[in-house]
Write a protein that holds these residues in place. Structure first.
Motif, PDB file in Angstrom:
ATOM      1  N   ARG A  24      -9.066 -13.423   1.081  1.00  0.00           N
ATOM      2  CA  ARG A  24      -8.318 -14.385   1.899  1.00  0.00           C
ATOM      3  C   ARG A  24      -7.764 -15.537   1.073  1.00  0.00           C
ATOM      4  NH1 ARG A  24     -10.195 -18.792   5.993  1.00  0.00           N
ATOM      5  NH2 ARG A  24      -8.223 -19.215   6.999  1.00  0.00           N
ATOM      6  N   VAL A  30      -5.054 -11.551   3.901  1.00  0.00           N
ATOM      7  CA  VAL A  30      -5.553 -11.479   5.277  1.00  0.00           C
ATOM      8  C   VAL A  30      -5.804 -12.887   5.790  1.00  0.00           C
ATOM      9  CG1 VAL A  30      -6.708  -9.246   4.968  1.00  0.00           C
ATOM     10  CG2 VAL A  30      -7.995 -11.337   4.616  1.00  0.00           C
ATOM     11  N   ASN A  32      -8.319 -13.108   8.182  1.00  0.00           N
ATOM     12  CA  ASN A  32      -9.756 -13.014   8.420  1.00  0.00           C
ATOM     13  C   ASN A  32     -10.258 -11.656   7.931  1.00  0.00           C
ATOM     14  OD1 ASN A  32     -12.278 -13.780   9.366  1.00  0.00           O
ATOM     15  ND2 ASN A  32     -11.924 -12.931  11.394  1.00  0.00           N
ATOM     16  N   ILE A  33     -11.411 -11.682   7.302  1.00  0.00           N
ATOM     17  CA  ILE A  33     -12.086 -10.449   6.889  1.00  0.00           C
ATOM     18  C   ILE A  33     -13.558 -10.638   7.217  1.00  0.00           C
ATOM     19  CG2 ILE A  33     -12.332 -11.222   4.495  1.00  0.00           C
ATOM     20  CD1 ILE A  33     -11.926  -8.187   3.747  1.00  0.00           C
ATOM     21  N   PHE A  53     -10.611  -6.080   8.887  1.00  0.00           N
ATOM     22  CA  PHE A  53      -9.593  -7.067   8.531  1.00  0.00           C
ATOM     23  C   PHE A  53      -8.261  -6.617   9.104  1.00  0.00           C
ATOM     24  CE2 PHE A  53     -10.095  -4.039   5.066  1.00  0.00           C
ATOM     25  CZ  PHE A  53      -8.808  -3.574   4.857  1.00  0.00           C
ATOM     26  N   CYS A  55      -4.114  -6.811   8.304  1.00  0.00           N
ATOM     27  CA  CYS A  55      -3.189  -7.115   7.219  1.00  0.00           C
ATOM     28  C   CYS A  55      -1.916  -6.289   7.374  1.00  0.00           C
ATOM     29  CB  CYS A  55      -3.822  -6.815   5.864  1.00  0.00           C
ATOM     30  SG  CYS A  55      -4.084  -5.063   5.558  1.00  0.00           S
TER      31      CYS A  55
END
Length: 159
Positions: A24, A30, A32-33, A53, A55
């Motif tokens: 991130r 991304v 959020n992961i 995630f 993306c």
């Protein structure tokens, strides 16, 4: 056993820290992961690690590669001391605060019934949290970061 499950919990929280830092913040691929583990004792012992995630489709393979590199680095070198300390302090604070809630004691009783773990006092919980070492977490990474049983599911937008 209870110590191994706690080491696994530390491991997943540390993995979340590292994935946020690399995928991130450094790579900006991304928003959020998230890594999350699920463990079952019955009917057969099982541990599953899920990493999610969102993306752009063009980043999927490079993000999966980054995730696997991060997992391998933790398994080979253990967690960084700063991440270990951060997770330990968070766990200690959470244990202290949650001990004042009925839901915590209900969860203890459920765990005693379903997993066979005896209920423990706040002091016992805090001692157990402090007992986990960097090496315990490294051993958990070696055991649980096995990519041989990997399932990759990618949802792509309609064209």
């Amino acid at each position: 056993d209870r110590k191994e499950l706690l080491a696994l919990d530390y491991l997943v929280e540390i993995l979340n820290i590292k994935l946020t830092e690399t995928v991130r913040e450094e790579q900006s691929k991304v928003y959020n992961i998230n890594a999350k583990q699920t463990t079952y004792k019955n009917p057969k012992p099982l541990c599953a690690l899920r990493i999610q995630f969102g993306c752009a489709p063009k980043f999927v393979d490079s993000i999966i590669n980054s995730v696997e590199k991060t997992m391998l680095k933790i398994a080979n070198n253990g967690p960084e001391k700063i991440d270990y300390e951060k997770v330990k302090e968070t766990k200690l604070r959470h244990a202290e605060l949650s001990s004042k809630k009925n839901s915590t004691w209900l969860a203890q009783l459920e765990s005693q019934y379903s997993d066979g773990f005896p209920a423990e006092s706040v002091d016992e919980t805090l001692a157990r949290i402090k007992q986990i070492t960097v090496d315990d977490i490294k051993q958990a990474a070696i055991k649980y970061f096995n990519t041989k049983n990997k399932i990759k599911a990618v949802l792509l937008p309609e064209k």
